[in-house]
Structures are given as C-alpha cells and as structure tokens.
Design a protein around this motif. Structure first.
Motif, short mmCIF file in Angstrom:
data_model
loop_
_atom_site.label_atom_id
_atom_site.label_comp_id
_atom_site.label_asym_id
_atom_site.label_seq_id
_atom_site.Cartn_x
_atom_site.Cartn_y
_atom_site.Cartn_z
N LEU A 189 0.83 -1.21 0.00
CA LEU A 189 0.00 0.00 0.00
C LEU A 189 0.86 1.26 0.00
CD1 LEU A 189 -2.70 -1.15 2.57
CD2 LEU A 189 -3.03 -0.84 0.10
N ALA A 190 2.06 1.17 0.61
CA ALA A 190 2.96 2.32 0.67
C ALA A 190 3.50 2.71 -0.71
CB ALA A 190 4.12 2.02 1.61
N LYS A 191 3.34 1.85 -1.68
CA LYS A 191 3.74 2.19 -3.06
C LYS A 191 2.69 3.08 -3.73
CE LYS A 191 6.22 -2.21 -3.57
NZ LYS A 191 6.27 -3.51 -4.29
N ARG A 192 1.52 3.20 -3.09
CA ARG A 192 0.42 3.98 -3.67
C ARG A 192 0.18 5.30 -2.95
NH1 ARG A 192 -4.29 -0.24 -3.33
NH2 ARG A 192 -5.48 1.58 -4.04
N THR A 193 0.56 5.37 -1.67
CA THR A 193 0.44 6.61 -0.90
C THR A 193 1.53 6.62 0.17
OG1 THR A 193 -1.21 8.07 0.14
CG2 THR A 193 -1.10 5.81 0.96
N PRO A 194 1.98 7.79 0.61
CA PRO A 194 3.04 7.80 1.63
C PRO A 194 2.54 7.21 2.96
CG PRO A 194 2.85 9.94 0.55
CD PRO A 194 1.66 9.15 0.13
N ILE A 195 3.20 6.16 3.43
CA ILE A 195 2.85 5.53 4.70
C ILE A 195 4.12 5.40 5.55
CG2 ILE A 195 1.94 3.48 5.86
CD1 ILE A 195 0.23 2.92 3.46
N PHE A 196 3.99 5.81 6.80
CA PHE A 196 5.08 5.73 7.77
C PHE A 196 4.65 4.79 8.89
CE2 PHE A 196 7.15 6.92 11.66
CZ PHE A 196 8.42 7.36 11.32
N TRP A 197 5.51 3.85 9.26
CA TRP A 197 5.18 2.96 10.36
C TRP A 197 6.38 2.76 11.27
CZ3 TRP A 197 7.20 -2.12 11.34
CH2 TRP A 197 6.63 -2.73 12.48
N SER A 198 6.13 2.85 12.57
CA SER A 198 7.16 2.48 13.54
C SER A 198 6.46 1.95 14.78
CB SER A 198 8.02 3.69 13.93
OG SER A 198 8.97 3.32 14.93
N SER A 199 6.99 0.88 15.34
CA SER A 199 6.42 0.32 16.57
C SER A 199 6.85 1.14 17.78
CB SER A 199 6.83 -1.14 16.74
OG SER A 199 8.24 -1.26 16.70
N ASN A 200 7.77 2.06 17.61
CA ASN A 200 8.15 2.99 18.67
C ASN A 200 8.62 4.29 18.05
OD1 ASN A 200 9.74 4.38 20.80
ND2 ASN A 200 9.29 2.54 21.96
N MET A 201 7.97 5.38 18.42
CA MET A 201 8.25 6.69 17.83
C MET A 201 9.26 7.51 18.62
SD MET A 201 6.18 7.12 15.12
CE MET A 201 4.67 6.38 14.44
N SER A 202 9.78 7.00 19.73
CA SER A 202 10.67 7.81 20.55
C SER A 202 12.05 7.92 19.90
CB SER A 202 10.80 7.21 21.96
OG SER A 202 11.76 6.19 21.99
N VAL A 203 12.65 9.09 20.08
CA VAL A 203 13.99 9.33 19.55
C VAL A 203 14.99 8.40 20.23
CG1 VAL A 203 15.86 11.01 19.38
CG2 VAL A 203 13.51 11.72 18.91
#
Length: 258
Positions: free
Chosen positions: A106-120
C-alpha cells in the motif's frame, strides 16, 4: 504553514495525547477526530468528527492521518488512504508478517510511515545496539525484559521485537529462529544461539525495555524508560510533518527521518 492532522482512535490513550499536542502546537492544525465512541469525541471549532475514517476524511483535504489503534483497523485505514492518496502515520503494534507485507504494498500507492516505537531514544538505541553486540562478541548472552501497563494487548511489545531484530541481525541470526519468550520446567542449558525476550505486565507503566549482555565475569544492562506517552506522540507528529508532501515509495521508518 501548519500540517493538518486527523487522529484515529481519538478517545484512546495515545489518541488523546496526540490530539492535545496537535491543538497546542502552531506547526499543526487538528482538523479531524475519529473514534467508534462518537459520543465521547470533543468538538473543537471546525474539527470534523466521526466514527470512521471514511466518514471524516472527505472533510479534511490535504490532511495527514495518525493512527495508533489496532492492526485490523490500521490496515483498513491504510487501504482507504491508498485509495484516496492520503499520507498515513501508523504507530500500531502487533501486525502479522502478512499484514506488514500488505502495508508495504500500500505504501507504493500513498506515503505511509510505520514504527512500533516513535521515541527518539529507542531509535538511537537501534543504531548503538548492533555496534555493542558486535564489539562484545558471541561469548555474551543476550536477554531482554520489557515492562508495560496491564491493558497492553500484544506480547512481546512491538518495541521489544524491533530491538530484538536489530540484535539478532548483528549476530547474523533471524529473530524468529532464536527468540525465546517462555521458559518453564526442565528445559536444559541455554543455547548460545538464543535471545530471550520476557514480558511483564502491570499497573500503568508506559514502557520499559532492558537489554542484558551477560558474559564471563560481567554484565552490561541497557535500559530505556518512557516516562509519558508524550514522547511517542511528539515522534508521531514529527513523522507526520516529515511525511507531508513525500512521494509514495516504501514503508517509511523513523530511521528515514534521522
């Protein structure tokens, strides 16, 4: 120019924090709130509200959607986002390999960001841990303990699995082949090719992950403690601002921002 934000699961623990931060930050404009508990949604000026993303999205042109819900919900939202060309930031954990594979398509069709943890901090650990693992060598056993609140549904945590994968790769292992998440009874000696990941649940703990390197005559412990959900919410908003205007390509990760 501010980044317009739609928050999925706006009545949930993470959704509420993200919405509050977006309201208070001039870099963002909160334009949509989505939750199945529509009676609990708080109206905010011109902010669109509704029970489904399909209901709210047409009223929020140009928005970036932030989703911390559940795998099935996030995947359905990703399908809709791909259909509409809407950027989507996902912080949901517990995806199956098949679901992650579909997210990648699906990320090839629209920008998708995924992370199981967003902390720096956790994502900096992702860079440091492989170097430490290689420097210590294979005489050091690797174990991990993760601690979360009593309402967390997946185990081990997505962060523990993410950290475990980078540790396994540093040893040229596949985590699925060496992970041990339960020990009981007469199990024999610990294999050298093993990474133990044990889960503890209780109270309102936001998240603690400790990695142990245990070798001859010494032990090294590396711990990350999340003191509040704001650290994850700030990371999600940072990802949303970064994702706005990106081209569809692949499933973007926190390392792409760094």
């Amino acid at each position: 120019m501010s980044t317009p934000i739609v928050v999925m699961g706006a009545c949930g623990r993470m959704g509420r924090v993200i919405a509050d931060l977006a309201r208070d930050d001039e870099a963002f404009s909160l334009v949509g709130l989505v939750d199945s508990r529509t009676d609990a949604l708080t109206m905010t000026g011109d902010c669109a509200t509704g029970g489904t993303l399909a209901e709210v999205l047409p009223r929020c042109p140009g928005a970036v959607v932030i989703d911390f819900t559940a795998p099935a919900v996030s995947l359905a939202d990703a399908r809709l986002a791909a259909e509409k060309g809407t950027p989507l930031v996902i912080g949901t954990t517990g995806f199956s390999p098949e679901q992650l594979q579909e997210l990648g398509e699906l990320a090839k069709r629209t920008p998708i960001f995924w992370s199981s943890n967003m902390s720096v901090g956790v994502n900096v650990l992702m860079k440091i841990l492989p170097e430490l693992t290689k420097a210590l060598g294979d005489k050091y056993d690797i174990e991990m303990v993760e601690l979360h609140h009593n309402r967390k549904k997946d185990s081990p945590s997505g962060t523990a699995l993410m950290l475990g994968e980078c540790l396994a790769e540093a040893r040229d292992w596949k985590l699925d082949d060496v992970r041990c998440s339960a020990r009981d009874g007469i199990i024999g000696e610990r294999p050298k090719a093993q990474i133990g990941i044990q889960a503890i649940r209780g109270g309102d703990v936001v998240g603690v992950h400790t990695i142990y390197f245990m070798g001859p005559g010494e032990r090294i412990e590396v711990t990350h403690q999340a003191h509040s959900r704001e650290t994850f919410a700030q990371g999600a908003l940072r990802a949303a601002a970064w994702l706005a205007g990106r081209e569809p390509s692949r499933l973007y990760r926190m390392q792409d921002i760094f």
